[in-house]
Design a protein around this motif. Structure first.
Motif, PDB file in Angstrom:
ATOM      1  N   GLY A  80       8.594   9.841  -5.763  1.00 38.32           N
ATOM      2  CA  GLY A  80       9.817   9.123  -5.458  1.00 38.32           C
ATOM      3  C   GLY A  80      10.699   8.943  -6.674  1.00 38.32           C
ATOM      4  N   PRO A  81      11.935   8.735  -6.441  1.00 36.32           N
ATOM      5  CA  PRO A  81      12.527   8.387  -5.154  1.00 36.32           C
ATOM      6  C   PRO A  81      12.730   9.593  -4.231  1.00 36.32           C
ATOM      7  CG  PRO A  81      14.244   8.497  -6.810  1.00 36.32           C
ATOM      8  CD  PRO A  81      12.932   8.724  -7.519  1.00 36.32           C
ATOM      9  N   VAL A  82      12.691   9.284  -2.952  1.00 35.21           N
ATOM     10  CA  VAL A  82      13.105  10.221  -1.918  1.00 35.21           C
ATOM     11  C   VAL A  82      14.509   9.766  -1.527  1.00 35.21           C
ATOM     12  CG1 VAL A  82      12.642  11.164   0.362  1.00 35.21           C
ATOM     13  CG2 VAL A  82      10.734  10.440  -1.100  1.00 35.21           C
ATOM     14  N   ALA A  83      15.494  10.558  -1.862  1.00 33.42           N
ATOM     15  CA  ALA A  83      16.887  10.182  -1.624  1.00 33.42           C
ATOM     16  C   ALA A  83      17.511  11.106  -0.595  1.00 33.42           C
ATOM     17  CB  ALA A  83      17.679  10.246  -2.923  1.00 33.42           C
ATOM     18  N   ARG A  96      10.827  15.719   5.629  1.00 37.95           N
ATOM     19  CA  ARG A  96      10.697  17.129   5.250  1.00 37.95           C
ATOM     20  C   ARG A  96      10.524  17.262   3.732  1.00 37.95           C
ATOM     21  NH1 ARG A  96      15.332  21.417   5.548  1.00 37.95           N
ATOM     22  NH2 ARG A  96      14.156  23.232   4.889  1.00 37.95           N
ATOM     23  N   LEU A  97      11.281  16.492   2.962  1.00 35.69           N
ATOM     24  CA  LEU A  97      11.148  16.512   1.509  1.00 35.69           C
ATOM     25  C   LEU A  97       9.751  16.042   1.085  1.00 35.69           C
ATOM     26  CD1 LEU A  97      14.673  15.151   0.601  1.00 35.69           C
ATOM     27  CD2 LEU A  97      13.712  17.314  -0.258  1.00 35.69           C
ATOM     28  N   MET A  98       9.256  14.977   1.703  1.00 28.29           N
ATOM     29  CA  MET A  98       7.902  14.487   1.393  1.00 28.29           C
ATOM     30  C   MET A  98       6.859  15.545   1.730  1.00 28.29           C
ATOM     31  SD  MET A  98       7.202  11.517  -0.014  1.00 28.29           S
ATOM     32  CE  MET A  98       5.529  11.165   0.513  1.00 28.29           C
ATOM     33  N   ASP A  99       6.955  16.129   2.914  1.00 28.40           N
ATOM     34  CA  ASP A  99       5.992  17.168   3.308  1.00 28.40           C
ATOM     35  C   ASP A  99       5.996  18.321   2.303  1.00 28.40           C
ATOM     36  OD1 ASP A  99       5.025  15.925   5.638  1.00 28.40           O
ATOM     37  OD2 ASP A  99       6.529  16.901   6.925  1.00 28.40           O
ATOM     38  N   LEU A 114      -2.005  10.380  -6.215  1.00 30.28           N
ATOM     39  CA  LEU A 114      -0.585  10.145  -5.978  1.00 30.28           C
ATOM     40  C   LEU A 114      -0.333   8.658  -5.753  1.00 30.28           C
ATOM     41  CD1 LEU A 114       0.052  13.066  -3.463  1.00 30.28           C
ATOM     42  CD2 LEU A 114       0.496  13.072  -5.926  1.00 30.28           C
ATOM     43  N   VAL A 115       0.772   8.170  -6.261  1.00 26.40           N
ATOM     44  CA  VAL A 115       1.125   6.760  -6.122  1.00 26.40           C
ATOM     45  C   VAL A 115       2.618   6.660  -5.817  1.00 26.40           C
ATOM     46  CG1 VAL A 115       1.487   6.491  -8.610  1.00 26.40           C
ATOM     47  CG2 VAL A 115       0.959   4.489  -7.241  1.00 26.40           C
ATOM     48  N   LEU A 116       3.014   5.635  -5.080  1.00 23.91           N
ATOM     49  CA  LEU A 116       4.425   5.378  -4.823  1.00 23.91           C
ATOM     50  C   LEU A 116       4.623   3.909  -4.481  1.00 23.91           C
ATOM     51  CD1 LEU A 116       4.914   5.051  -1.505  1.00 23.91           C
ATOM     52  CD2 LEU A 116       4.760   7.511  -1.569  1.00 23.91           C
ATOM     53  N   ILE A 117       5.861   3.489  -4.542  1.00 16.79           N
ATOM     54  CA  ILE A 117       6.243   2.155  -4.084  1.00 16.79           C
ATOM     55  C   ILE A 117       7.129   2.371  -2.872  1.00 16.79           C
ATOM     56  CG2 ILE A 117       7.448   0.011  -4.636  1.00 16.79           C
ATOM     57  CD1 ILE A 117       6.798   0.578  -7.608  1.00 16.79           C
ATOM     58  N   GLY A 118       6.682   1.907  -1.710  1.00 17.35           N
ATOM     59  CA  GLY A 118       7.447   2.160  -0.496  1.00 17.35           C
ATOM     60  C   GLY A 118       6.900   1.419   0.703  1.00 17.35           C
ATOM     61  N   ASP A 119       7.476   1.730   1.842  1.00 17.84           N
ATOM     62  CA  ASP A 119       7.134   1.083   3.107  1.00 17.84           C
ATOM     63  C   ASP A 119       5.743   1.527   3.565  1.00 17.84           C
ATOM     64  OD1 ASP A 119       7.514  -0.315   5.581  1.00 17.84           O
ATOM     65  OD2 ASP A 119       7.982   1.621   6.509  1.00 17.84           O
ATOM     66  N   PRO A 120       4.782   0.599   3.621  1.00 19.18           N
ATOM     67  CA  PRO A 120       3.416   1.001   3.968  1.00 19.18           C
ATOM     68  C   PRO A 120       3.274   1.550   5.385  1.00 19.18           C
ATOM     69  CG  PRO A 120       3.575  -1.390   3.777  1.00 19.18           C
ATOM     70  CD  PRO A 120       4.888  -0.823   3.338  1.00 19.18           C
ATOM     71  N   GLU A 121       4.075   1.047   6.312  1.00 25.17           N
ATOM     72  CA  GLU A 121       3.967   1.550   7.679  1.00 25.17           C
ATOM     73  C   GLU A 121       4.383   3.017   7.747  1.00 25.17           C
ATOM     74  OE1 GLU A 121       5.457  -1.451   6.934  1.00 25.17           O
ATOM     75  OE2 GLU A 121       3.775  -2.657   7.645  1.00 25.17           O
ATOM     76  N   TYR A 122       5.457   3.371   7.070  1.00 25.46           N
ATOM     77  CA  TYR A 122       5.945   4.750   7.092  1.00 25.46           C
ATOM     78  C   TYR A 122       5.036   5.669   6.279  1.00 25.46           C
ATOM     79  CZ  TYR A 122       9.022   8.755   6.362  1.00 25.46           C
ATOM     80  OH  TYR A 122       9.540  10.025   6.309  1.00 25.46           O
ATOM     81  N   TYR A 123       4.819   5.336   5.007  1.00 25.57           N
ATOM     82  CA  TYR A 123       4.054   6.223   4.127  1.00 25.57           C
ATOM     83  C   TYR A 123       2.568   6.252   4.489  1.00 25.57           C
ATOM     84  CZ  TYR A 123       8.232   6.881   1.399  1.00 25.57           C
ATOM     85  OH  TYR A 123       9.502   7.209   1.006  1.00 25.57           O
ATOM     86  N   GLY A 124       2.082   5.202   5.104  1.00 30.04           N
ATOM     87  CA  GLY A 124       0.705   5.219   5.583  1.00 30.04           C
ATOM     88  C   GLY A 124       0.558   6.068   6.827  1.00 30.04           C
ATOM     89  N   ARG A 125       1.424   5.835   7.774  1.00 34.93           N
ATOM     90  CA  ARG A 125       1.340   6.527   9.062  1.00 34.93           C
ATOM     91  C   ARG A 125       1.517   8.035   8.927  1.00 34.93           C
ATOM     92  NH1 ARG A 125       5.635   5.930  14.000  1.00 34.93           N
ATOM     93  NH2 ARG A 125       4.639   7.414  15.376  1.00 34.93           N
ATOM     94  N   PHE A 126       2.523   8.448   8.175  1.00 37.44           N
ATOM     95  CA  PHE A 126       2.843   9.873   8.119  1.00 37.44           C
ATOM     96  C   PHE A 126       2.193  10.622   6.967  1.00 37.44           C
ATOM     97  CE2 PHE A 126       6.523   8.117  10.459  1.00 37.44           C
ATOM     98  CZ  PHE A 126       6.332   8.804  11.644  1.00 37.44           C
ATOM     99  N   PHE A 127       1.813   9.915   5.898  1.00 31.24           N
ATOM    100  CA  PHE A 127       1.373  10.626   4.704  1.00 31.24           C
ATOM    101  C   PHE A 127       0.048  10.132   4.122  1.00 31.24           C
ATOM    102  CE2 PHE A 127       6.052  10.566   4.815  1.00 31.24           C
ATOM    103  CZ  PHE A 127       6.263  11.897   5.094  1.00 31.24           C
TER     104      PHE A 127
END
Length: 164
Positions: A80-83, A96-99, A114-127
């Motif tokens: 990140g950031p993913v902009a 798509r950028l994350m994938d 890998l580490v990031l600061i972000g929304d746990p529901e989104y980054y947990g669910r999809f990644f």
């Protein structure tokens, strides 16, 4: 559909303008910036999304280090950031950028820490990112504990400091 290219193919000033549009200019005061320090992004894991001849998205990955209180330091990659340009948000471009970045990390065998600061529901669910091992980590600034996420076999648990 935007084409994904290495971030190095884009003028850094154009990337900064995208980051200002996607976030806010005060973003540089965030803890994630302090964690990265003066590091340069990891070229093989950082990408730009180009639509026509304009930049509409980017993802950057950074070398960071976790220094445990009682062990040797562990190199990690901060994602990140993913902009995404506001006009292209909610189009699936961020995902798509994350994938793409995660696939590049796997191909280069850098996906085990890998580490990031972000929304746990989104980054947990999809990644597959969780805060399971980061609860005792110290950072060089404030962070919402539930938003400090990591994945991979090399991610340490326990107290220590994450930084450049």
């Amino acid at each position: 559909m935007p084409n994904l290219v290495p971030l190095s193919a884009v003028d850094p000033a154009v990337i900064e303008m995208l980051l200002d549009r996607a976030f806010e200019p005060e973003r540089r005061r965030r803890t994630a910036y302090k964690v990265r320090g003066d590091a340069r992004e990891v070229p093989e894991l950082s990408f730009a999304a180009i639509d026509g001849d304009g930049l509409v998205g980017s993802i950057q990955c950074w070398p960071v280090r976790f220094v445990p209180d009682r062990d040797i330091s562990v190199p990690l990659v901060m994602v990140g950031p993913v902009a995404v340009d506001p006009a292209h948000q909610r189009s699936g471009l961020g995902r798509r950028l994350m994938d793409h970045a995660l696939a590049a990390a796997a191909a280069s065998r850098r996906d085990d820490g890998l580490v990031l600061i972000g929304d746990p529901e989104y980054y947990g669910r999809f990644f597959g990112f969780t805060s399971d091992r980061t609860g005792e980590w110290r950072l060089p600034g404030p962070v919402d504990r539930h938003r400090l996420l990591a994945r991979g076999a090399r991610v340490p648990a326990g107290p220590g400091e994450l930084g450049p």
